[in-house]
Design an enzyme around this catalytic site. Structure first.
Site, PDB file in Angstrom:
ATOM      1  N   GLU A   1     -11.189  -6.470  -4.711  1.00 19.43           N
ATOM      2  CA  GLU A   1     -11.259  -7.684  -3.599  1.00 19.43           C
ATOM      3  C   GLU A   1     -11.842  -7.487  -3.056  1.00 19.43           C
ATOM      4  O   GLU A   1     -12.129  -6.361  -2.233  1.00 19.43           O
ATOM      5  CB  GLU A   1      -9.786  -7.636  -3.499  1.00 19.43           C
ATOM      6  CG  GLU A   1      -9.428  -8.509  -2.257  1.00 19.43           C
ATOM      7  CD  GLU A   1      -8.416  -8.288  -1.044  1.00 19.43           C
ATOM      8  OE1 GLU A   1      -7.513  -7.821  -1.947  1.00 19.43           O
ATOM      9  OE2 GLU A   1      -8.145  -9.349  -0.101  1.00 19.43           O
TER      10      GLU A   1
ATOM     11  N   HIS B   1     -11.566 -14.935   2.534  1.00 24.95           N
ATOM     12  CA  HIS B   1     -12.595 -13.407   2.471  1.00 24.95           C
ATOM     13  C   HIS B   1     -14.015 -14.325   2.034  1.00 24.95           C
ATOM     14  O   HIS B   1     -15.055 -14.004   2.291  1.00 24.95           O
ATOM     15  CB  HIS B   1     -12.732 -12.237   1.645  1.00 24.95           C
ATOM     16  CG  HIS B   1     -11.738 -11.760   2.265  1.00 24.95           C
ATOM     17  ND1 HIS B   1     -11.125 -10.535   1.532  1.00 24.95           N
ATOM     18  CD2 HIS B   1     -11.190 -11.416   3.344  1.00 24.95           C
ATOM     19  CE1 HIS B   1      -9.909  -9.938   2.153  1.00 24.95           C
ATOM     20  NE2 HIS B   1      -9.458 -10.127   3.314  1.00 24.95           N
TER      21      HIS B   1
ATOM     22  N   MET C   1       2.783  -5.837  -7.807  1.00 21.80           N
ATOM     23  CA  MET C   1       0.905  -4.971  -6.996  1.00 21.80           C
ATOM     24  C   MET C   1       1.666  -4.050  -6.744  1.00 21.80           C
ATOM     25  O   MET C   1       2.529  -3.930  -4.932  1.00 21.80           O
ATOM     26  CB  MET C   1       0.523  -6.192  -6.820  1.00 21.80           C
ATOM     27  CG  MET C   1      -1.102  -5.882  -6.438  1.00 21.80           C
ATOM     28  SD  MET C   1      -1.288  -6.037  -4.218  1.00 21.80           S
ATOM     29  CE  MET C   1      -1.389  -6.827  -3.792  1.00 21.80           C
TER      30      MET C   1
ATOM     31  N   GLU D   1     -10.005 -13.482  -2.561  1.00 19.27           N
ATOM     32  CA  GLU D   1      -8.795 -14.175  -1.067  1.00 19.27           C
ATOM     33  C   GLU D   1     -10.055 -15.498  -0.273  1.00 19.27           C
ATOM     34  O   GLU D   1     -10.860 -15.521  -0.193  1.00 19.27           O
ATOM     35  CB  GLU D   1      -8.888 -12.816   0.299  1.00 19.27           C
ATOM     36  CG  GLU D   1      -8.259 -13.421   1.084  1.00 19.27           C
ATOM     37  CD  GLU D   1      -8.019 -12.019   1.664  1.00 19.27           C
ATOM     38  OE1 GLU D   1      -6.855 -10.920   1.871  1.00 19.27           O
ATOM     39  OE2 GLU D   1      -7.708 -12.405   3.301  1.00 19.27           O
TER      40      GLU D   1
ATOM     41  N   ASP E   1      -5.005 -13.265  -4.080  1.00 18.57           N
ATOM     42  CA  ASP E   1      -4.857 -13.637  -2.528  1.00 18.57           C
ATOM     43  C   ASP E   1      -4.535 -14.703  -1.622  1.00 18.57           C
ATOM     44  O   ASP E   1      -6.138 -15.490  -1.066  1.00 18.57           O
ATOM     45  CB  ASP E   1      -5.263 -12.337  -1.716  1.00 18.57           C
ATOM     46  CG  ASP E   1      -5.417 -10.826  -1.767  1.00 18.57           C
ATOM     47  OD1 ASP E   1      -3.934 -10.558  -2.513  1.00 18.57           O
ATOM     48  OD2 ASP E   1      -5.420 -10.340  -0.396  1.00 18.57           O
TER      49      ASP E   1
ATOM     50  N   LYS F   1     -15.206  -8.630  -0.039  1.00 18.77           N
ATOM     51  CA  LYS F   1     -15.085  -9.365   1.378  1.00 18.77           C
ATOM     52  C   LYS F   1     -16.003  -8.574   1.774  1.00 18.77           C
ATOM     53  O   LYS F   1     -16.924  -8.022   1.660  1.00 18.77           O
ATOM     54  CB  LYS F   1     -13.642  -8.983   2.001  1.00 18.77           C
ATOM     55  CG  LYS F   1     -13.388  -9.145   3.471  1.00 18.77           C
ATOM     56  CD  LYS F   1     -12.545  -8.911   4.459  1.00 18.77           C
ATOM     57  CE  LYS F   1     -12.516  -9.197   5.534  1.00 18.77           C
ATOM     58  NZ  LYS F   1     -11.081  -8.559   6.478  1.00 18.77           N
TER      59      LYS F   1
ATOM     60  N   ASP G   1      -1.627 -12.966   1.245  1.00 20.28           N
ATOM     61  CA  ASP G   1      -1.846 -12.171   1.816  1.00 20.28           C
ATOM     62  C   ASP G   1      -2.112 -11.795   3.655  1.00 20.28           C
ATOM     63  O   ASP G   1      -3.193 -13.059   3.494  1.00 20.28           O
ATOM     64  CB  ASP G   1      -3.750 -11.388   1.256  1.00 20.28           C
ATOM     65  CG  ASP G   1      -3.617 -10.261   2.207  1.00 20.28           C
ATOM     66  OD1 ASP G   1      -2.869  -9.822   3.000  1.00 20.28           O
ATOM     67  OD2 ASP G   1      -5.181  -9.773   1.533  1.00 20.28           O
TER      68      ASP G   1
ATOM     69  N   ASP H   1     -11.617 -12.612  10.118  1.00 21.56           N
ATOM     70  CA  ASP H   1     -10.944 -12.602   8.401  1.00 21.56           C
ATOM     71  C   ASP H   1      -9.201 -12.804   9.577  1.00 21.56           C
ATOM     72  O   ASP H   1      -8.324 -11.752  10.071  1.00 21.56           O
ATOM     73  CB  ASP H   1     -10.196 -11.184   8.503  1.00 21.56           C
ATOM     74  CG  ASP H   1      -9.310 -11.275   7.276  1.00 21.56           C
ATOM     75  OD1 ASP H   1      -9.471 -12.312   6.483  1.00 21.56           O
ATOM     76  OD2 ASP H   1      -9.205  -9.825   6.587  1.00 21.56           O
TER      77      ASP H   1
ATOM     78  N   HIS I   1       1.257  -1.284  -0.301  1.00 16.02           N
ATOM     79  CA  HIS I   1       0.218   0.212   0.210  1.00 16.02           C
ATOM     80  C   HIS I   1       0.816   1.126  -0.215  1.00 16.02           C
ATOM     81  O   HIS I   1       2.206   0.743   0.853  1.00 16.02           O
ATOM     82  CB  HIS I   1      -0.976   0.591   0.937  1.00 16.02           C
ATOM     83  CG  HIS I   1      -2.468  -1.014   0.989  1.00 16.02           C
ATOM     84  ND1 HIS I   1      -1.346  -2.539   2.005  1.00 16.02           N
ATOM     85  CD2 HIS I   1      -3.453  -1.125   1.295  1.00 16.02           C
ATOM     86  CE1 HIS I   1      -2.457  -3.024   2.117  1.00 16.02           C
ATOM     87  NE2 HIS I   1      -3.450  -2.260   1.940  1.00 16.02           N
TER      88      HIS I   1
ATOM     89  N   ASP J   1      -6.207 -14.832   7.419  1.00 20.90           N
ATOM     90  CA  ASP J   1      -5.428 -14.464   7.330  1.00 20.90           C
ATOM     91  C   ASP J   1      -4.373 -15.410   7.397  1.00 20.90           C
ATOM     92  O   ASP J   1      -2.861 -14.743   7.629  1.00 20.90           O
ATOM     93  CB  ASP J   1      -4.695 -12.961   7.620  1.00 20.90           C
ATOM     94  CG  ASP J   1      -5.578 -11.881   6.665  1.00 20.90           C
ATOM     95  OD1 ASP J   1      -6.726 -12.147   5.117  1.00 20.90           O
ATOM     96  OD2 ASP J   1      -5.753 -10.884   6.980  1.00 20.90           O
TER      97      ASP J   1
ATOM     98  N   ASP K   1       1.998   1.914   3.538  1.00 17.55           N
ATOM     99  CA  ASP K   1       3.629   1.166   4.071  1.00 17.55           C
ATOM    100  C   ASP K   1       4.465   1.483   4.175  1.00 17.55           C
ATOM    101  O   ASP K   1       5.548   0.795   4.281  1.00 17.55           O
ATOM    102  CB  ASP K   1       3.031  -0.307   3.297  1.00 17.55           C
ATOM    103  CG  ASP K   1       2.016  -1.270   3.709  1.00 17.55           C
ATOM    104  OD1 ASP K   1       1.259  -0.715   4.216  1.00 17.55           O
ATOM    105  OD2 ASP K   1       1.067  -2.447   2.463  1.00 17.55           O
TER     106      ASP K   1
HETATM  107  C1  GLT Z   1      -5.626  -5.469   3.898  1.00 17.20           C
HETATM  108  C2  GLT Z   1      -6.936  -6.361   3.572  1.00 17.20           C
HETATM  109  C3  GLT Z   1      -6.818  -7.158   2.813  1.00 17.20           C
HETATM  110  C4  GLT Z   1      -6.159  -6.706   1.349  1.00 17.20           C
HETATM  111  C5  GLT Z   1      -5.003  -5.479   1.146  1.00 17.20           C
HETATM  112  C6  GLT Z   1      -5.050  -4.384   0.019  1.00 17.20           C
HETATM  113  S1  GLT Z   1      -5.161  -4.606   2.397  1.00 17.20           S
HETATM  114  O1  GLT Z   1      -4.666  -6.438   4.681  1.00 17.20           O
HETATM  115  O2  GLT Z   1      -7.092  -7.686   4.899  1.00 17.20           O
HETATM  116  O3  GLT Z   1      -7.419  -8.606   2.516  1.00 17.20           O
HETATM  117  O4  GLT Z   1      -5.836  -7.092   0.558  1.00 17.20           O
HETATM  118  O5  GLT Z   1      -5.322  -3.814   0.803  1.00 17.20           O
HETATM  119 MN    MN Z   2      -8.588 -10.832   4.821  1.00 15.95          MN
HETATM  120 MN    MN Z   3      -6.211  -9.614   0.502  1.00 18.33          MN
END
Ligand code: GLT
Ligand code: MN
Ligand code: MN
Length: 387
Positions: free
Chosen positions: A179, A218, A86, A215, A243, A181, A289, A253, A52, A255, A55
Protein backbone atom coordinates in the site's frame (compact mmCIF):
# COMPACT_ATOMS: atom_id res chain seq x y z
CA UNK A 1 -31.24 -3.13 -2.67
CA UNK A 2 -29.38 -5.89 -0.88
CA UNK A 3 -25.88 -7.21 -0.98
CA UNK A 4 -25.98 -10.08 -3.46
CA UNK A 5 -23.29 -11.87 -1.44
CA UNK A 6 -20.83 -11.90 -4.30
CA UNK A 7 -19.55 -8.65 -2.79
CA UNK A 8 -17.59 -8.97 0.41
CA UNK A 9 -17.57 -5.69 2.35
CA UNK A 10 -14.93 -5.47 5.05
CA UNK A 11 -13.83 -2.97 7.69
CA UNK A 12 -10.63 -2.81 9.71
CA UNK A 13 -10.88 -3.02 13.49
CA UNK A 14 -8.98 0.28 13.42
CA UNK A 15 -11.66 1.95 11.25
CA UNK A 16 -15.00 1.41 12.99
CA UNK A 17 -12.95 1.14 16.21
CA UNK A 18 -11.37 4.58 15.71
CA UNK A 19 -12.09 6.61 18.88
CA UNK A 20 -11.57 9.94 17.11
CA UNK A 21 -8.12 10.79 18.48
CA UNK A 22 -6.15 13.19 16.28
CA UNK A 23 -2.84 15.05 16.63
CA UNK A 24 -4.68 17.95 18.31
CA UNK A 25 -7.31 16.24 20.40
CA UNK A 26 -8.15 13.32 22.64
CA UNK A 27 -10.49 10.44 21.96
CA UNK A 28 -14.18 11.44 21.66
CA UNK A 29 -15.62 7.91 21.66
CA UNK A 30 -15.05 4.88 23.86
CA UNK A 31 -12.75 2.14 22.62
CA UNK A 32 -14.96 -0.76 21.44
CA UNK A 33 -14.05 -4.34 22.19
CA UNK A 34 -12.93 -6.26 19.03
CA UNK A 35 -15.47 -9.06 19.67
CA UNK A 36 -18.27 -6.48 19.93
CA UNK A 37 -17.10 -4.84 16.69
CA UNK A 38 -17.27 -8.20 14.90
CA UNK A 39 -20.78 -8.80 16.19
CA UNK A 40 -21.90 -5.33 15.00
CA UNK A 41 -20.27 -5.87 11.58
CA UNK A 42 -22.25 -9.09 11.21
CA UNK A 43 -25.45 -7.24 12.13
CA UNK A 44 -25.01 -4.53 9.49
CA UNK A 45 -24.13 -7.03 6.74
CA UNK A 46 -20.37 -6.53 6.50
CA UNK A 47 -18.95 -10.00 6.23
CA UNK A 48 -15.26 -9.18 6.69
CA UNK A 49 -13.06 -7.80 9.46
CA UNK A 50 -9.41 -6.86 8.96
CA UNK A 51 -6.83 -6.13 11.60
CA UNK A 52 -3.29 -5.22 12.59
CA UNK A 53 -1.70 -7.56 15.11
CA UNK A 54 -1.97 -4.88 17.82
CA UNK A 55 -5.62 -4.06 17.07
CA UNK A 56 -6.41 -7.44 18.61
CA UNK A 57 -3.43 -8.50 20.74
CA UNK A 58 -1.93 -5.60 22.72
CA UNK A 59 1.81 -5.07 22.23
CA UNK A 60 3.79 -7.07 24.79
CA UNK A 61 1.04 -9.62 25.59
CA UNK A 62 2.22 -13.00 26.88
CA UNK A 63 1.71 -16.12 24.75
CA UNK A 64 -1.10 -17.27 27.05
CA UNK A 65 -2.89 -13.89 26.84
CA UNK A 66 -2.51 -13.90 23.08
CA UNK A 67 -4.03 -17.36 22.78
CA UNK A 68 -6.98 -16.47 25.00
CA UNK A 69 -7.70 -13.24 23.07
CA UNK A 70 -7.45 -15.02 19.72
CA UNK A 71 -9.73 -17.87 20.85
CA UNK A 72 -12.42 -15.37 21.98
CA UNK A 73 -12.10 -13.47 18.72
CA UNK A 74 -12.42 -16.61 16.60
CA UNK A 75 -15.57 -17.52 18.50
CA UNK A 76 -17.02 -14.03 17.89
CA UNK A 77 -16.20 -14.38 14.17
CA UNK A 78 -17.88 -17.78 13.95
CA UNK A 79 -20.96 -16.58 15.90
CA UNK A 80 -21.39 -13.54 13.63
CA UNK A 81 -20.54 -15.17 10.29
CA UNK A 82 -17.73 -12.66 9.77
CA UNK A 83 -14.43 -13.77 8.18
CA UNK A 84 -10.99 -12.16 8.26
CA UNK A 85 -9.93 -11.75 4.63
CA UNK A 86 -6.92 -9.51 5.31
CA UNK A 87 -4.41 -8.92 8.09
CA UNK A 88 -1.43 -6.62 8.53
CA UNK A 89 1.30 -5.56 10.96
CA UNK A 90 1.48 -2.42 13.00
CA UNK A 91 5.00 -1.23 12.13
CA UNK A 92 4.35 2.41 12.99
CA UNK A 93 3.04 2.97 16.54
CA UNK A 94 5.88 1.75 18.74
CA UNK A 95 8.78 4.21 19.31
CA UNK A 96 11.28 1.67 17.95
CA UNK A 97 9.79 2.34 14.49
CA UNK A 98 10.25 6.12 14.66
CA UNK A 99 12.67 6.02 11.70
CA UNK A 100 11.07 3.16 9.80
CA UNK A 101 10.87 -0.59 10.20
CA UNK A 102 12.19 -2.55 7.20
CA UNK A 103 14.06 0.51 5.86
CA UNK A 104 15.62 1.62 9.15
CA UNK A 105 19.40 2.12 9.20
CA UNK A 106 19.51 0.14 12.45
CA UNK A 107 19.82 -3.64 12.00
CA UNK A 108 18.15 -4.17 15.40
CA UNK A 109 15.04 -2.34 14.18
CA UNK A 110 14.98 -4.29 10.91
CA UNK A 111 15.30 -7.60 12.76
CA UNK A 112 12.56 -6.61 15.22
CA UNK A 113 10.27 -5.62 12.35
CA UNK A 114 10.78 -8.95 10.56
CA UNK A 115 10.15 -10.93 13.74
CA UNK A 116 7.00 -8.93 14.55
CA UNK A 117 5.74 -9.43 11.01
CA UNK A 118 6.34 -13.21 11.07
CA UNK A 119 4.28 -13.39 14.29
CA UNK A 120 1.56 -11.19 12.78
CA UNK A 121 1.47 -13.33 9.63
CA UNK A 122 0.97 -16.41 11.83
CA UNK A 123 -1.92 -14.60 13.54
CA UNK A 124 -3.51 -13.57 10.24
CA UNK A 125 -3.27 -17.06 8.80
CA UNK A 126 -4.73 -18.53 12.00
CA UNK A 127 -7.75 -16.21 11.51
CA UNK A 128 -8.10 -17.29 7.87
CA UNK A 129 -6.59 -14.27 6.08
CA UNK A 130 -5.69 -14.76 2.41
CA UNK A 131 -4.21 -11.30 1.85
CA UNK A 132 -1.50 -9.62 3.88
CA UNK A 133 -1.08 -5.85 3.59
CA UNK A 134 2.15 -3.89 3.96
CA UNK A 135 1.62 -0.18 4.53
CA UNK A 136 5.01 1.44 5.14
CA UNK A 137 3.74 4.36 7.17
CA UNK A 138 7.07 5.06 8.84
CA UNK A 139 9.25 3.94 5.92
CA UNK A 140 10.38 7.41 4.96
CA UNK A 141 12.25 10.53 5.97
CA UNK A 142 12.12 14.11 7.11
CA UNK A 143 15.75 14.61 6.07
CA UNK A 144 17.12 12.64 3.17
CA UNK A 145 20.62 13.29 4.51
CA UNK A 146 20.12 10.30 6.83
CA UNK A 147 20.06 7.56 4.19
CA UNK A 148 20.66 6.84 0.53
CA UNK A 149 17.24 6.09 -0.98
CA UNK A 150 18.79 3.14 -2.80
CA UNK A 151 19.69 1.51 0.52
CA UNK A 152 16.13 2.00 1.77
CA UNK A 153 14.72 0.22 -1.28
CA UNK A 154 17.27 -2.59 -1.03
CA UNK A 155 16.32 -3.15 2.62
CA UNK A 156 12.60 -3.05 1.83
CA UNK A 157 13.13 -5.60 -0.97
CA UNK A 158 15.19 -7.83 1.31
CA UNK A 159 12.35 -7.81 3.88
CA UNK A 160 9.57 -8.62 1.43
CA UNK A 161 11.65 -11.37 -0.22
CA UNK A 162 12.44 -12.83 3.20
CA UNK A 163 8.78 -12.82 4.29
CA UNK A 164 7.68 -14.44 1.03
CA UNK A 165 10.25 -17.15 1.81
CA UNK A 166 8.75 -17.47 5.29
CA UNK A 167 5.27 -18.05 3.82
CA UNK A 168 6.66 -20.65 1.39
CA UNK A 169 8.42 -22.42 4.23
CA UNK A 170 5.26 -22.48 6.37
CA UNK A 171 3.07 -23.53 3.43
CA UNK A 172 0.89 -20.41 3.85
CA UNK A 173 -1.52 -19.59 1.03
CA UNK A 174 -1.15 -15.84 1.50
CA UNK A 175 -0.70 -13.03 -1.00
CA UNK A 176 1.02 -9.76 -0.13
CA UNK A 177 -0.50 -6.39 -1.06
CA UNK A 178 1.73 -3.29 -0.86
CA UNK A 179 0.00 0.00 0.00
CA UNK A 180 1.50 3.29 -1.15
CA UNK A 181 1.14 6.71 0.45
CA UNK A 182 3.06 9.88 -0.41
CA UNK A 183 3.48 11.34 3.09
CA UNK A 184 2.02 11.31 6.64
CA UNK A 185 3.10 10.34 9.21
CA UNK A 186 6.56 10.84 7.62
CA UNK A 187 7.48 13.98 5.70
CA UNK A 188 8.01 11.74 2.67
CA UNK A 189 7.31 8.02 2.40
CA UNK A 190 9.29 5.74 0.06
CA UNK A 191 7.37 4.18 -2.86
CA UNK A 192 4.83 6.97 -2.75
CA UNK A 193 2.29 5.82 -5.34
CA UNK A 194 0.73 2.62 -6.66
CA UNK A 195 2.83 3.05 -9.79
CA UNK A 196 6.05 3.15 -7.75
CA UNK A 197 4.90 -0.03 -5.97
CA UNK A 198 4.14 -1.83 -9.22
CA UNK A 199 7.65 -1.28 -10.48
CA UNK A 200 9.17 -2.28 -7.14
CA UNK A 201 7.17 -5.53 -7.24
CA UNK A 202 8.70 -6.39 -10.61
CA UNK A 203 12.14 -6.40 -8.88
CA UNK A 204 11.16 -8.97 -6.21
CA UNK A 205 12.33 -12.56 -5.99
CA UNK A 206 8.77 -13.86 -5.45
CA UNK A 207 6.92 -11.21 -7.43
CA UNK A 208 4.02 -13.61 -8.18
CA UNK A 209 2.99 -13.53 -4.54
CA UNK A 210 2.96 -9.72 -4.37
CA UNK A 211 0.46 -7.13 -5.63
CA UNK A 212 -0.91 -3.78 -4.49
CA UNK A 213 -3.50 -2.35 -2.10
CA UNK A 214 -4.27 1.12 -3.48
CA UNK A 215 -6.15 3.58 -1.23
CA UNK A 216 -8.42 6.34 -2.56
CA UNK A 217 -7.15 8.89 -0.03
CA UNK A 218 -3.47 8.23 -0.60
CA UNK A 219 -3.35 8.90 -4.33
CA UNK A 220 -5.90 11.70 -4.08
CA UNK A 221 -3.89 13.56 -1.41
CA UNK A 222 -1.20 14.01 -4.05
CA UNK A 223 -3.71 15.11 -6.68
CA UNK A 224 -3.35 11.93 -8.71
CA UNK A 225 -6.11 10.14 -10.64
CA UNK A 226 -6.97 7.14 -8.44
CA UNK A 227 -9.03 5.40 -11.12
CA UNK A 228 -6.01 5.39 -13.45
CA UNK A 229 -3.82 3.85 -10.75
CA UNK A 230 -6.36 1.09 -10.07
CA UNK A 231 -6.76 0.43 -13.79
CA UNK A 232 -3.00 0.03 -14.13
CA UNK A 233 -2.94 -2.45 -11.25
CA UNK A 234 -5.87 -4.41 -12.72
CA UNK A 235 -4.37 -4.45 -16.19
CA UNK A 236 -1.25 -6.22 -14.92
CA UNK A 237 -3.16 -8.58 -12.60
CA UNK A 238 -1.87 -6.94 -9.43
CA UNK A 239 -4.98 -5.54 -7.75
CA UNK A 240 -4.90 -7.88 -4.75
CA UNK A 241 -6.88 -5.65 -2.36
CA UNK A 242 -8.32 -2.12 -2.21
CA UNK A 243 -8.82 0.53 0.48
CA UNK A 244 -11.98 2.53 -0.22
CA UNK A 245 -12.64 5.91 1.40
CA UNK A 246 -12.95 9.56 0.35
CA UNK A 247 -10.53 12.45 0.31
CA UNK A 248 -10.12 16.00 -0.92
CA UNK A 249 -6.99 16.91 -2.86
CA UNK A 250 -4.18 18.56 -0.94
CA UNK A 251 -5.41 17.77 2.57
CA UNK A 252 -4.13 15.48 5.30
CA UNK A 253 -5.16 11.81 4.97
CA UNK A 254 -8.87 12.25 5.68
CA UNK A 255 -10.07 8.61 5.35
CA UNK A 256 -13.68 9.79 4.96
CA UNK A 257 -16.82 7.73 4.39
CA UNK A 258 -16.76 6.17 0.91
CA UNK A 259 -18.42 8.47 -1.64
CA UNK A 260 -18.62 11.45 0.70
CA UNK A 261 -16.26 13.47 -1.55
CA UNK A 262 -15.72 13.36 -5.32
CA UNK A 263 -18.75 11.25 -6.10
CA UNK A 264 -17.88 11.22 -9.81
CA UNK A 265 -14.52 9.59 -9.12
CA UNK A 266 -16.26 7.11 -6.80
CA UNK A 267 -18.73 6.28 -9.57
CA UNK A 268 -15.95 5.71 -12.11
CA UNK A 269 -14.05 3.61 -9.58
CA UNK A 270 -17.04 1.38 -8.80
CA UNK A 271 -17.77 1.08 -12.52
CA UNK A 272 -14.19 -0.14 -13.05
CA UNK A 273 -14.24 -2.56 -10.10
CA UNK A 274 -17.63 -3.98 -11.05
CA UNK A 275 -16.69 -4.30 -14.72
CA UNK A 276 -19.99 -2.83 -15.91
CA UNK A 277 -18.16 -1.36 -18.91
CA UNK A 278 -17.18 -4.83 -20.09
CA UNK A 279 -13.79 -5.25 -18.37
CA UNK A 280 -13.02 -8.02 -15.88
CA UNK A 281 -14.58 -7.51 -12.44
CA UNK A 282 -12.39 -7.16 -9.34
CA UNK A 283 -13.33 -10.16 -7.20
CA UNK A 284 -11.54 -9.30 -3.93
CA UNK A 285 -12.97 -7.71 -0.78
CA UNK A 286 -14.33 -4.15 -0.89
CA UNK A 287 -12.49 -2.88 2.17
CA UNK A 288 -13.40 0.45 3.72
CA UNK A 289 -10.28 1.99 5.28
CA UNK A 290 -12.16 4.97 6.62
CA UNK A 291 -13.51 6.33 9.87
CA UNK A 292 -16.45 8.36 11.08
CA UNK A 293 -16.22 12.13 11.54
CA UNK A 294 -14.80 13.09 14.92
CA UNK A 295 -18.17 14.71 15.65
CA UNK A 296 -19.84 11.29 16.00
CA UNK A 297 -20.70 9.04 18.91
CA UNK A 298 -20.71 5.26 18.56
CA UNK A 299 -24.15 5.26 16.88
CA UNK A 300 -22.76 7.67 14.31
CA UNK A 301 -19.92 5.23 13.65
CA UNK A 302 -22.37 2.50 12.63
CA UNK A 303 -24.29 5.00 10.46
CA UNK A 304 -20.95 5.78 8.81
CA UNK A 305 -20.26 2.07 8.17
CA UNK A 306 -23.70 1.43 6.70
CA UNK A 307 -23.26 4.54 4.55
CA UNK A 308 -20.01 3.22 3.01
CA UNK A 309 -21.70 -0.02 1.90
CA UNK A 310 -24.94 1.61 0.81
CA UNK A 311 -23.14 4.17 -1.34
CA UNK A 312 -21.03 1.44 -2.94
CA UNK A 313 -24.15 -0.55 -3.84
CA UNK A 314 -25.96 2.51 -5.16
CA UNK A 315 -22.98 3.43 -7.31
CA UNK A 316 -22.78 -0.14 -8.64
CA UNK A 317 -26.42 0.08 -9.57
CA UNK A 318 -25.89 3.51 -11.21
CA UNK A 319 -22.87 2.15 -13.13
CA UNK A 320 -24.92 -0.78 -14.47
CA UNK A 321 -27.65 1.62 -15.60
CA UNK A 322 -25.11 3.95 -17.25
CA UNK A 323 -23.47 1.15 -19.23
CA UNK A 324 -26.86 -0.29 -20.23
CA UNK A 325 -28.14 3.09 -21.52
CA UNK A 326 -28.46 2.85 -25.35
CA UNK A 327 -27.28 6.43 -25.82
CA UNK A 328 -24.16 5.77 -23.73
CA UNK A 329 -23.56 2.54 -25.62
CA UNK A 330 -23.82 4.38 -28.92
CA UNK A 331 -21.31 7.02 -27.85
CA UNK A 332 -18.90 4.39 -26.50
CA UNK A 333 -19.23 2.27 -29.65
CA UNK A 334 -17.63 5.13 -31.54
CA UNK A 335 -14.53 4.85 -29.29
CA UNK A 336 -13.99 1.20 -30.15
CA UNK A 337 -13.09 1.20 -33.86
CA UNK A 338 -10.79 -1.63 -34.92
CA UNK A 339 -7.12 -0.84 -35.61
CA UNK A 340 -6.24 -0.07 -39.23
CA UNK A 341 -3.05 -2.09 -38.86
CA UNK A 342 -2.97 -4.52 -35.94
CA UNK A 343 0.30 -3.82 -34.09
CA UNK A 344 -0.66 -5.78 -30.96
CA UNK A 345 1.51 -8.68 -32.13
CA UNK A 346 4.60 -6.44 -32.15
CA UNK A 347 6.81 -4.99 -34.86
CA UNK A 348 7.19 -6.41 -38.31
CA UNK A 349 8.52 -4.82 -41.47
CA UNK A 350 5.20 -5.62 -43.19
CA UNK A 351 3.19 -3.81 -40.51
CA UNK A 352 5.55 -0.84 -40.68
CA UNK A 353 5.03 -0.72 -44.45
CA UNK A 354 1.25 -1.05 -44.04
CA UNK A 355 1.25 1.90 -41.60
CA UNK A 356 3.20 3.96 -44.15
CA UNK A 357 0.67 3.09 -46.84
CA UNK A 358 -2.34 4.34 -44.87
CA UNK A 359 -4.09 7.39 -46.17
CA UNK A 360 -4.94 9.41 -43.01
CA UNK A 361 -6.23 12.97 -43.32
CA UNK A 362 -4.78 14.41 -40.10
CA UNK A 363 -6.61 17.74 -40.47
CA UNK A 364 -9.98 16.02 -40.94
CA UNK A 365 -9.42 13.67 -37.98
CA UNK A 366 -8.28 16.58 -35.82
CA UNK A 367 -11.43 18.51 -36.68
CA UNK A 368 -13.85 15.76 -35.59
CA UNK A 369 -15.82 16.24 -32.37
CA UNK A 370 -15.78 13.26 -30.02
CA UNK A 371 -19.07 13.69 -28.14
CA UNK A 372 -17.48 13.47 -24.70
CA UNK A 373 -19.49 16.46 -23.45
CA UNK A 374 -22.70 14.52 -24.06
CA UNK A 375 -21.15 11.36 -22.61
CA UNK A 376 -20.12 13.12 -19.41
CA UNK A 377 -23.50 14.84 -19.10
CA UNK A 378 -25.14 11.42 -19.32
CA UNK A 379 -22.78 10.21 -16.60
CA UNK A 380 -23.78 13.12 -14.36
CA UNK A 381 -27.49 12.51 -15.03
CA UNK A 382 -27.19 8.82 -14.18
CA UNK A 383 -25.24 9.75 -11.06
CA UNK A 384 -28.04 12.09 -10.03
CA UNK A 385 -30.69 9.47 -10.70
CA UNK A 386 -32.18 11.60 -13.49
CA UNK A 387 -32.09 8.75 -16.04
C1 GLT B 1 -3.44 3.06 8.84
C2 GLT B 1 -3.29 3.63 7.45
C3 GLT B 1 -3.97 2.83 6.44
C4 GLT B 1 -3.43 1.46 6.28
C5 GLT B 1 -3.63 0.62 7.47
C6 GLT B 1 -2.91 -0.68 7.29
S1 GLT B 1 -3.25 1.39 8.94
O1 GLT B 1 -4.70 3.38 9.34
O2 GLT B 1 -3.76 4.96 7.46
O3 GLT B 1 -3.99 3.46 5.20
O4 GLT B 1 -4.15 0.82 5.25
O5 GLT B 1 -1.67 -0.71 7.91
MN1 MN C 1 -5.57 6.76 4.54
MN1 MN D 1 -5.17 2.16 3.90
Amino acid sequence: MTNDHSTLFSFGLWTVGNPGRDPFGHAVRPVQDPCHIVQKLGEIGARGVNLHDEDLVPFGSSAAERDRIVADFKKAMADSGVSCPMATTNLFSQPIFKDGAFTSNDPRVRAFALRKTMDAIDLGVELGARTYVFWGGREGTETDACRDGRDALAHFREAIDFLCGYCDDQGYDLRFALEAKPNEPRGDIYLSTTGHMLHFISTLQHSDRVGVNPEVAHETMAGLNFVHGVAQAMECGKLFHIDLNAQRIGRYDQDLRFGSEDLKMAFLLVRLLEGTNGGARYEGPRHFDAHAYRTEDVDGVWEFAKGCMRTYELLAERARAFDADPEVKGLLEATKKPALVDVSGGYSAERAAALRDLDIDAAAVGAEGLGYERLDQLLVEHLMGAR
